[in-house]
Write an enzyme that holds these catalytic residues in place. Structure first.
Site, PDB file in Angstrom:
ATOM      1  CG  ASP A  71      10.864  -3.105 -21.203  1.00  0.00           C
ATOM      2  OD1 ASP A  71      10.726  -2.587 -22.325  1.00  0.00           O
ATOM      3  OD2 ASP A  71      11.794  -2.803 -20.443  1.00  0.00           O
ATOM      4  CG  ASP A  76       8.907   1.000 -21.424  1.00  0.00           C
ATOM      5  OD1 ASP A  76       8.895   0.507 -20.284  1.00  0.00           O
ATOM      6  OD2 ASP A  76       9.875   0.899 -22.202  1.00  0.00           O
ATOM      7  CG  ASP A 125      16.652   7.587 -26.490  1.00  0.00           C
ATOM      8  OD1 ASP A 125      15.551   7.316 -27.005  1.00  0.00           O
ATOM      9  OD2 ASP A 125      17.329   6.747 -25.861  1.00  0.00           O
TER      10      ASP A 125
END
Ligand code: ATP
Ligand code: MG
Length: 430
Positions: free
Chosen positions: A55, A57, A133
Protein backbone atom coordinates in the site's frame (compact mmCIF):
# COMPACT_ATOMS: atom_id res chain seq x y z
CA UNK A 1 19.82 14.76 13.83
CA UNK A 2 17.26 17.53 13.39
CA UNK A 3 17.83 18.34 9.73
CA UNK A 4 16.80 16.03 6.94
CA UNK A 5 19.43 14.46 4.78
CA UNK A 6 18.06 14.91 1.27
CA UNK A 7 18.87 12.07 -1.06
CA UNK A 8 18.45 12.98 -4.73
CA UNK A 9 16.68 10.58 -7.08
CA UNK A 10 19.94 9.81 -8.88
CA UNK A 11 21.15 8.17 -5.62
CA UNK A 12 18.12 6.31 -4.35
CA UNK A 13 16.69 5.10 -7.64
CA UNK A 14 12.93 5.30 -6.89
CA UNK A 15 11.06 5.57 -10.16
CA UNK A 16 7.92 7.69 -9.60
CA UNK A 17 6.06 5.51 -12.09
CA UNK A 18 6.31 2.65 -9.58
CA UNK A 19 4.07 4.69 -7.29
CA UNK A 20 0.37 4.12 -7.79
CA UNK A 21 -1.11 6.77 -10.07
CA UNK A 22 -3.89 7.64 -7.64
CA UNK A 23 -1.41 8.07 -4.76
CA UNK A 24 0.57 10.39 -7.02
CA UNK A 25 -2.54 12.41 -7.79
CA UNK A 26 -3.19 12.86 -4.04
CA UNK A 27 0.39 14.04 -3.50
CA UNK A 28 0.10 16.50 -6.39
CA UNK A 29 -3.29 17.88 -5.28
CA UNK A 30 -2.12 18.50 -1.72
CA UNK A 31 1.10 20.13 -2.92
CA UNK A 32 -0.83 22.39 -5.33
CA UNK A 33 -3.07 23.48 -2.45
CA UNK A 34 0.06 24.61 -0.61
CA UNK A 35 0.55 21.70 1.81
CA UNK A 36 3.55 19.49 2.33
CA UNK A 37 2.79 15.93 1.26
CA UNK A 38 5.03 12.89 1.08
CA UNK A 39 4.89 9.21 0.42
CA UNK A 40 6.04 7.53 3.62
CA UNK A 41 6.33 4.23 5.46
CA UNK A 42 6.17 0.84 3.79
CA UNK A 43 5.67 2.35 0.32
CA UNK A 44 9.02 4.13 0.35
CA UNK A 45 10.82 1.34 2.22
CA UNK A 46 9.67 -1.39 -0.15
CA UNK A 47 10.50 0.61 -3.28
CA UNK A 48 13.99 1.26 -1.94
CA UNK A 49 14.43 -2.44 -1.18
CA UNK A 50 13.18 -3.38 -4.63
CA UNK A 51 9.84 -4.91 -3.55
CA UNK A 52 6.50 -3.82 -4.86
CA UNK A 53 4.63 -2.06 -2.04
CA UNK A 54 1.39 -3.46 -0.65
CA UNK A 55 0.00 0.00 0.00
CA UNK A 56 1.02 3.62 -0.37
CA UNK A 57 0.71 5.70 2.78
CA UNK A 58 0.83 9.47 2.59
CA UNK A 59 1.79 12.01 5.27
CA UNK A 60 0.90 15.67 5.01
CA UNK A 61 0.85 19.00 6.84
CA UNK A 62 -2.87 19.33 6.03
CA UNK A 63 -5.33 18.44 8.81
CA UNK A 64 -8.01 15.83 8.04
CA UNK A 65 -10.53 18.62 7.39
CA UNK A 66 -8.15 20.42 5.06
CA UNK A 67 -7.51 17.16 3.22
CA UNK A 68 -11.26 16.80 2.75
CA UNK A 69 -11.46 20.35 1.37
CA UNK A 70 -8.82 19.54 -1.24
CA UNK A 71 -10.05 16.01 -1.93
CA UNK A 72 -13.82 15.77 -1.40
CA UNK A 73 -13.86 11.96 -1.64
CA UNK A 74 -12.11 11.91 1.77
CA UNK A 75 -13.66 10.12 4.74
CA UNK A 76 -12.31 10.94 8.15
CA UNK A 77 -11.99 7.91 10.40
CA UNK A 78 -10.60 6.89 13.79
CA UNK A 79 -10.59 8.37 17.25
CA UNK A 80 -7.32 7.39 18.84
CA UNK A 81 -5.69 8.24 15.57
CA UNK A 82 -7.74 10.43 13.23
CA UNK A 83 -6.96 9.58 9.64
CA UNK A 84 -8.18 10.62 6.23
CA UNK A 85 -9.11 7.94 3.76
CA UNK A 86 -9.14 9.34 0.25
CA UNK A 87 -11.52 7.18 -1.76
CA UNK A 88 -11.45 6.18 -5.38
CA UNK A 89 -14.59 4.07 -5.49
CA UNK A 90 -14.00 1.21 -3.06
CA UNK A 91 -10.26 1.67 -3.10
CA UNK A 92 -8.79 4.22 -0.71
CA UNK A 93 -5.45 5.66 0.37
CA UNK A 94 -4.53 6.54 3.91
CA UNK A 95 -3.47 10.15 4.34
CA UNK A 96 -2.19 11.00 7.83
CA UNK A 97 -1.50 14.46 9.20
CA UNK A 98 2.02 14.88 10.62
CA UNK A 99 2.00 13.87 14.29
CA UNK A 100 4.07 15.35 17.08
CA UNK A 101 5.58 13.13 19.75
CA UNK A 102 3.05 12.78 22.57
CA UNK A 103 5.56 12.59 25.44
CA UNK A 104 7.00 16.09 25.73
CA UNK A 105 4.17 18.03 24.10
CA UNK A 106 1.91 17.56 27.11
CA UNK A 107 -1.06 17.31 24.75
CA UNK A 108 -1.05 13.61 24.03
CA UNK A 109 -1.80 11.12 26.76
CA UNK A 110 0.24 8.25 28.05
CA UNK A 111 -1.56 5.60 30.10
CA UNK A 112 -0.48 2.75 32.38
CA UNK A 113 2.66 0.89 31.32
CA UNK A 114 3.68 3.96 29.26
CA UNK A 115 1.13 3.16 26.56
CA UNK A 116 -0.06 5.92 24.22
CA UNK A 117 -3.80 6.40 24.44
CA UNK A 118 -4.28 9.58 22.47
CA UNK A 119 -2.13 10.32 19.50
CA UNK A 120 -3.92 13.25 17.90
CA UNK A 121 -1.30 15.93 18.33
CA UNK A 122 -0.36 17.46 15.01
CA UNK A 123 3.23 18.42 14.27
CA UNK A 124 5.89 18.96 11.64
CA UNK A 125 7.40 16.47 9.24
CA UNK A 126 10.46 16.24 11.49
CA UNK A 127 8.30 15.38 14.50
CA UNK A 128 6.34 12.96 12.39
CA UNK A 129 9.56 11.14 11.49
CA UNK A 130 10.48 10.68 15.15
CA UNK A 131 7.16 9.26 16.26
CA UNK A 132 7.39 6.42 13.69
CA UNK A 133 8.60 3.00 14.75
CA UNK A 134 11.67 1.92 12.78
CA UNK A 135 14.13 4.17 10.97
CA UNK A 136 13.48 2.46 7.64
CA UNK A 137 9.76 3.25 8.04
CA UNK A 138 10.46 6.96 8.51
CA UNK A 139 11.69 7.88 5.05
CA UNK A 140 9.69 10.51 3.19
CA UNK A 141 9.55 10.65 -0.59
CA UNK A 142 8.90 14.04 -2.17
CA UNK A 143 7.25 13.54 -5.54
CA UNK A 144 7.92 17.16 -6.56
CA UNK A 145 11.68 17.05 -6.20
CA UNK A 146 12.22 13.30 -6.37
CA UNK A 147 14.16 13.46 -3.10
CA UNK A 148 14.00 11.11 -0.13
CA UNK A 149 14.04 12.97 3.22
CA UNK A 150 15.83 11.09 5.96
CA UNK A 151 15.75 12.50 9.51
CA UNK A 152 16.65 9.37 11.42
CA UNK A 153 19.40 7.54 9.52
CA UNK A 154 16.94 5.21 7.81
CA UNK A 155 18.92 5.08 4.56
CA UNK A 156 21.99 3.78 6.34
CA UNK A 157 19.97 1.10 8.09
CA UNK A 158 18.39 0.08 4.80
CA UNK A 159 21.82 -0.41 3.30
CA UNK A 160 22.83 -2.52 6.29
CA UNK A 161 19.53 -4.43 6.03
CA UNK A 162 18.86 -3.69 9.65
CA UNK A 163 15.79 -2.79 11.61
CA UNK A 164 16.45 -0.10 14.18
CA UNK A 165 13.90 1.41 16.53
CA UNK A 166 13.85 5.21 16.54
CA UNK A 167 14.68 6.56 20.00
CA UNK A 168 14.95 4.44 23.14
CA UNK A 169 13.64 0.97 22.25
CA UNK A 170 12.38 0.24 25.77
CA UNK A 171 10.34 3.43 25.87
CA UNK A 172 9.03 2.89 22.35
CA UNK A 173 7.98 -0.74 22.99
CA UNK A 174 6.29 0.33 26.21
CA UNK A 175 4.40 3.08 24.38
CA UNK A 176 3.07 0.55 21.91
CA UNK A 177 3.90 -3.13 22.48
CA UNK A 178 2.59 -4.00 19.01
CA UNK A 179 5.92 -2.62 17.77
CA UNK A 180 7.50 -5.85 19.04
CA UNK A 181 5.44 -7.92 16.65
CA UNK A 182 6.01 -5.41 13.89
CA UNK A 183 9.75 -5.94 14.44
CA UNK A 184 9.29 -9.67 13.94
CA UNK A 185 7.08 -9.14 10.90
CA UNK A 186 9.50 -6.85 9.07
CA UNK A 187 12.48 -8.93 10.04
CA UNK A 188 10.90 -12.10 8.63
CA UNK A 189 9.33 -10.52 5.58
CA UNK A 190 12.17 -8.30 4.45
CA UNK A 191 15.00 -10.47 5.68
CA UNK A 192 16.36 -7.83 8.04
CA UNK A 193 18.33 -8.27 11.22
CA UNK A 194 17.00 -6.50 14.26
CA UNK A 195 19.74 -4.22 15.52
CA UNK A 196 20.97 -5.48 18.95
CA UNK A 197 19.66 -2.59 21.07
CA UNK A 198 16.26 -2.85 19.38
CA UNK A 199 16.22 -6.61 19.81
CA UNK A 200 17.40 -6.95 23.41
CA UNK A 201 14.33 -5.61 25.27
CA UNK A 202 11.79 -7.71 23.37
CA UNK A 203 12.21 -10.83 25.54
CA UNK A 204 11.58 -8.91 28.73
CA UNK A 205 8.74 -6.76 27.47
CA UNK A 206 6.82 -9.42 25.56
CA UNK A 207 4.19 -9.76 28.31
CA UNK A 208 3.07 -6.16 27.61
CA UNK A 209 1.20 -7.59 24.64
CA UNK A 210 -1.48 -8.62 27.10
CA UNK A 211 -2.42 -4.92 27.40
CA UNK A 212 -3.32 -4.68 23.73
CA UNK A 213 -6.94 -4.84 22.64
CA UNK A 214 -7.66 -8.36 21.33
CA UNK A 215 -9.32 -6.89 18.20
CA UNK A 216 -6.16 -5.03 17.24
CA UNK A 217 -4.12 -8.17 17.77
CA UNK A 218 -6.37 -10.10 15.40
CA UNK A 219 -5.40 -7.70 12.57
CA UNK A 220 -1.73 -7.80 13.53
CA UNK A 221 -1.66 -11.57 13.72
CA UNK A 222 -3.12 -11.86 10.24
CA UNK A 223 -0.42 -9.55 8.92
CA UNK A 224 2.12 -11.74 10.69
CA UNK A 225 0.91 -15.07 9.36
CA UNK A 226 -0.47 -14.01 6.00
CA UNK A 227 2.58 -12.07 4.85
CA UNK A 228 4.13 -14.97 2.94
CA UNK A 229 6.79 -15.77 5.58
CA UNK A 230 4.74 -17.53 8.23
CA UNK A 231 7.23 -20.34 8.94
CA UNK A 232 10.04 -17.94 9.70
CA UNK A 233 7.68 -15.63 11.58
CA UNK A 234 6.60 -18.42 13.92
CA UNK A 235 10.20 -19.31 14.63
CA UNK A 236 11.01 -15.69 15.50
CA UNK A 237 7.88 -15.24 17.61
CA UNK A 238 8.86 -18.27 19.65
CA UNK A 239 12.45 -17.21 20.05
CA UNK A 240 11.38 -13.78 21.37
CA UNK A 241 8.79 -15.40 23.65
CA UNK A 242 6.01 -13.52 21.89
CA UNK A 243 3.98 -16.52 20.76
CA UNK A 244 2.99 -17.35 24.32
CA UNK A 245 1.21 -14.00 24.53
CA UNK A 246 -0.57 -14.41 21.20
CA UNK A 247 -1.32 -18.13 21.09
CA UNK A 248 -0.62 -19.42 24.61
CA UNK A 249 -2.25 -22.78 23.88
CA UNK A 250 -0.19 -23.32 20.72
CA UNK A 251 3.00 -22.46 22.59
CA UNK A 252 2.11 -24.98 25.31
CA UNK A 253 1.25 -27.61 22.69
CA UNK A 254 4.55 -27.07 20.89
CA UNK A 255 6.51 -27.42 24.12
CA UNK A 256 4.68 -30.62 25.02
CA UNK A 257 5.08 -31.94 21.49
CA UNK A 258 8.86 -31.53 21.73
CA UNK A 259 8.71 -34.22 24.44
CA UNK A 260 6.20 -36.26 22.45
CA UNK A 261 6.14 -37.62 18.89
CA UNK A 262 6.69 -34.25 17.18
CA UNK A 263 3.61 -34.62 15.00
CA UNK A 264 1.99 -31.37 16.13
CA UNK A 265 5.14 -29.39 15.33
CA UNK A 266 5.19 -31.01 11.88
CA UNK A 267 1.51 -30.16 11.41
CA UNK A 268 2.09 -26.50 12.24
CA UNK A 269 5.14 -26.33 9.98
CA UNK A 270 3.38 -28.03 7.09
CA UNK A 271 0.31 -25.80 7.46
CA UNK A 272 2.31 -22.58 7.57
CA UNK A 273 4.43 -23.73 4.67
CA UNK A 274 1.24 -24.30 2.71
CA UNK A 275 -0.05 -20.86 3.65
CA UNK A 276 3.21 -19.27 2.48
CA UNK A 277 3.02 -21.10 -0.84
CA UNK A 278 -0.62 -20.14 -1.36
CA UNK A 279 0.13 -16.49 -0.65
CA UNK A 280 3.10 -16.42 -2.97
CA UNK A 281 1.03 -17.89 -5.77
CA UNK A 282 -1.85 -15.47 -5.15
CA UNK A 283 -4.31 -18.07 -3.79
CA UNK A 284 -6.76 -17.10 -1.06
CA UNK A 285 -6.12 -18.01 2.58
CA UNK A 286 -8.45 -17.88 5.56
CA UNK A 287 -7.78 -16.99 9.19
CA UNK A 288 -10.03 -19.93 10.10
CA UNK A 289 -7.33 -22.33 8.98
CA UNK A 290 -4.67 -20.59 11.05
CA UNK A 291 -6.77 -20.90 14.20
CA UNK A 292 -7.66 -24.50 13.33
CA UNK A 293 -3.97 -25.37 13.27
CA UNK A 294 -2.89 -23.31 16.26
CA UNK A 295 -5.52 -24.73 18.60
CA UNK A 296 -5.71 -28.27 17.22
CA UNK A 297 -3.67 -30.14 19.82
CA UNK A 298 -5.63 -28.51 22.60
CA UNK A 299 -8.94 -29.29 20.92
CA UNK A 300 -7.99 -32.86 20.16
CA UNK A 301 -7.00 -33.54 23.75
CA UNK A 302 -10.03 -31.69 25.06
CA UNK A 303 -12.30 -33.81 22.83
CA UNK A 304 -10.72 -37.00 24.16
CA UNK A 305 -11.33 -35.85 27.68
CA UNK A 306 -14.99 -35.06 27.02
CA UNK A 307 -15.43 -38.41 25.28
CA UNK A 308 -13.99 -40.23 28.23
CA UNK A 309 -16.52 -38.43 30.38
CA UNK A 310 -19.22 -40.07 28.25
CA UNK A 311 -20.11 -37.36 25.75
CA UNK A 312 -20.89 -38.30 22.13
CA UNK A 313 -18.05 -37.80 19.67
CA UNK A 314 -19.30 -34.71 17.88
CA UNK A 315 -20.41 -32.98 21.02
CA UNK A 316 -17.01 -33.64 22.57
CA UNK A 317 -15.33 -31.74 19.74
CA UNK A 318 -17.78 -28.86 20.16
CA UNK A 319 -17.17 -28.65 23.89
CA UNK A 320 -13.41 -28.69 23.42
CA UNK A 321 -13.68 -26.06 20.67
CA UNK A 322 -15.68 -23.79 22.97
CA UNK A 323 -13.05 -24.15 25.69
CA UNK A 324 -10.17 -23.45 23.31
CA UNK A 325 -11.78 -20.34 21.85
CA UNK A 326 -12.78 -19.04 25.28
CA UNK A 327 -9.10 -19.15 26.18
CA UNK A 328 -7.86 -17.78 22.85
CA UNK A 329 -10.09 -14.70 22.74
CA UNK A 330 -8.51 -13.47 25.96
CA UNK A 331 -5.52 -12.57 23.74
CA UNK A 332 -6.88 -12.28 20.22
CA UNK A 333 -10.50 -11.76 19.34
CA UNK A 334 -11.69 -13.90 16.47
CA UNK A 335 -14.68 -12.72 14.43
CA UNK A 336 -17.52 -15.21 14.64
CA UNK A 337 -17.51 -16.07 10.93
CA UNK A 338 -13.95 -17.35 11.26
CA UNK A 339 -14.36 -19.18 14.56
CA UNK A 340 -17.45 -20.91 13.14
CA UNK A 341 -15.49 -22.06 10.14
CA UNK A 342 -12.63 -23.28 12.35
CA UNK A 343 -15.14 -25.25 14.40
CA UNK A 344 -16.49 -26.83 11.21
CA UNK A 345 -13.01 -27.85 10.10
CA UNK A 346 -12.56 -29.60 13.45
CA UNK A 347 -15.96 -31.25 13.68
CA UNK A 348 -15.70 -32.51 10.10
CA UNK A 349 -12.50 -34.46 10.85
CA UNK A 350 -14.64 -37.30 12.18
CA UNK A 351 -16.50 -37.67 8.88
CA UNK A 352 -13.54 -38.91 6.85
CA UNK A 353 -13.91 -42.38 8.33
CA UNK A 354 -17.39 -42.91 6.85
CA UNK A 355 -17.08 -44.24 3.33
CA UNK A 356 -20.49 -45.36 2.17
CA UNK A 357 -21.57 -43.86 -1.13
CA UNK A 358 -24.41 -41.71 0.17
CA UNK A 359 -22.41 -40.09 2.97
CA UNK A 360 -19.35 -39.64 0.77
CA UNK A 361 -21.31 -37.87 -1.99
CA UNK A 362 -22.98 -35.48 0.43
CA UNK A 363 -19.69 -34.80 2.24
CA UNK A 364 -17.97 -33.94 -1.04
CA UNK A 365 -20.70 -31.35 -1.67
CA UNK A 366 -20.24 -29.68 1.72
CA UNK A 367 -19.07 -26.05 1.38
CA UNK A 368 -16.31 -26.66 3.91
CA UNK A 369 -15.21 -30.00 2.50
CA UNK A 370 -12.08 -28.58 0.90
CA UNK A 371 -10.83 -26.89 4.06
CA UNK A 372 -11.57 -29.95 6.19
CA UNK A 373 -9.87 -32.20 3.63
CA UNK A 374 -6.77 -29.99 3.46
CA UNK A 375 -6.58 -30.07 7.25
CA UNK A 376 -6.98 -33.86 7.38
CA UNK A 377 -4.21 -34.31 4.79
CA UNK A 378 -1.90 -32.11 6.83
CA UNK A 379 -2.61 -34.29 9.85
CA UNK A 380 -1.75 -37.32 7.75
CA UNK A 381 1.40 -35.70 6.42
CA UNK A 382 2.54 -34.83 9.94
CA UNK A 383 2.14 -38.46 11.04
CA UNK A 384 -0.69 -37.72 13.45
CA UNK A 385 -3.00 -40.12 11.59
CA UNK A 386 -2.29 -42.78 8.97
CA UNK A 387 -2.16 -41.42 5.44
CA UNK A 388 -4.69 -43.87 3.87
CA UNK A 389 -7.59 -41.47 4.30
CA UNK A 390 -5.75 -38.63 2.61
CA UNK A 391 -4.97 -40.83 -0.38
CA UNK A 392 -8.48 -42.25 -0.56
CA UNK A 393 -10.18 -38.84 -0.35
CA UNK A 394 -7.75 -37.35 -2.83
CA UNK A 395 -8.52 -40.06 -5.34
CA UNK A 396 -12.28 -40.00 -4.89
CA UNK A 397 -12.42 -36.33 -5.83
CA UNK A 398 -10.76 -37.10 -9.13
CA UNK A 399 -12.96 -39.95 -10.39
CA UNK A 400 -16.49 -39.97 -11.87
CA UNK A 401 -19.61 -40.95 -9.93
CA UNK A 402 -19.55 -44.57 -11.04
CA UNK A 403 -15.98 -44.99 -9.87
CA UNK A 404 -16.80 -43.17 -6.64
CA UNK A 405 -19.47 -45.75 -5.96
CA UNK A 406 -17.04 -48.55 -6.77
CA UNK A 407 -14.45 -47.10 -4.40
CA UNK A 408 -16.96 -46.92 -1.56
CA UNK A 409 -18.12 -50.50 -2.17
CA UNK A 410 -14.56 -51.74 -2.35
CA UNK A 411 -13.83 -50.02 0.94
CA UNK A 412 -16.82 -51.55 2.66
CA UNK A 413 -15.78 -55.02 1.40
CA UNK A 414 -12.30 -54.56 2.80
CA UNK A 415 -13.75 -53.40 6.11
CA UNK A 416 -16.09 -56.40 6.26
CA UNK A 417 -13.25 -58.78 5.53
CA UNK A 418 -11.11 -57.25 8.19
CA UNK A 419 -14.28 -57.33 10.35
CA UNK A 420 -13.37 -53.91 11.44
CA UNK A 421 -15.14 -53.17 14.61
CA UNK A 422 -16.15 -49.65 13.70
CA UNK A 423 -16.17 -48.34 17.17
CA UNK A 424 -12.58 -49.45 17.63
CA UNK A 425 -11.57 -47.69 14.43
CA UNK A 426 -13.37 -44.57 15.41
CA UNK A 427 -11.68 -44.29 18.73
CA UNK A 428 -8.31 -44.68 17.17
CA UNK A 429 -8.96 -42.17 14.43
CA UNK A 430 -9.92 -39.12 16.27
P1 ATP B 1 3.19 -2.70 5.40
O1 ATP B 1 2.06 -1.79 5.02
O2 ATP B 1 4.03 -3.15 4.28
O3 ATP B 1 2.77 -3.80 6.28
P2 ATP B 1 4.09 -0.36 6.80
O4 ATP B 1 5.40 -0.01 7.41
O5 ATP B 1 3.60 0.52 5.71
O6 ATP B 1 4.20 -1.86 6.32
P3 ATP B 1 1.65 0.31 8.13
O7 ATP B 1 0.97 -0.41 9.23
O8 ATP B 1 0.98 0.49 6.83
O9 ATP B 1 3.04 -0.44 7.95
O10 ATP B 1 2.09 1.73 8.73
C1 ATP B 1 2.57 2.78 7.93
C2 ATP B 1 3.65 3.55 8.69
O11 ATP B 1 3.12 4.10 9.89
C3 ATP B 1 4.82 2.70 9.14
O12 ATP B 1 5.79 2.55 8.13
C4 ATP B 1 5.35 3.52 10.29
O13 ATP B 1 6.11 4.61 9.85
C5 ATP B 1 4.09 4.06 10.92
N1 ATP B 1 3.58 3.14 11.97
C6 ATP B 1 2.69 2.14 11.84
N2 ATP B 1 2.45 1.53 13.00
C7 ATP B 1 3.21 2.15 13.91
C8 ATP B 1 3.41 2.00 15.31
N3 ATP B 1 2.76 1.04 15.99
N4 ATP B 1 4.26 2.84 15.92
C9 ATP B 1 4.90 3.82 15.24
N5 ATP B 1 4.76 4.01 13.93
C10 ATP B 1 3.93 3.20 13.26
MG1 MG C 1 1.70 0.40 4.79
Amino acid sequence: MSQATRIPSSEHGINPREIDKKARSILTSLAKAGYEAYLVGGGVRDLLLGYSPKDFDIATSATPEQIKDVLPSTRIIGRRFRLAHVHFGREYFEVATFRAPHDDSGKGQVGDHGRIINDNVYGTVLEDAYRRDFSINALFYDLNTGEVLDFVGGMDDLKKLQLRMIGDPVVRYREDPVRMIRAVRFSAKLNLTIEPASEAPIHELSSLLSNIAPARLFDEVLKLFHGGMAVKTLELLRSYRLLEHLFPQAEKSLIEDAQGDGSYTRLVQAALNNTDKRIRSGKPVTPAFLFAVMLWKQVKEGSEMYRELGNPELQSVHLAATDAFAEQVKCISVPRRFSNMTREIWTMQGRFQFKNTRRVLSFLEHRRFRAAYDFMCLRAKSGEIISDDCEWWTLIQEVDDQEKDAMCKAFSNISKKGRGNRTGRRNKRN
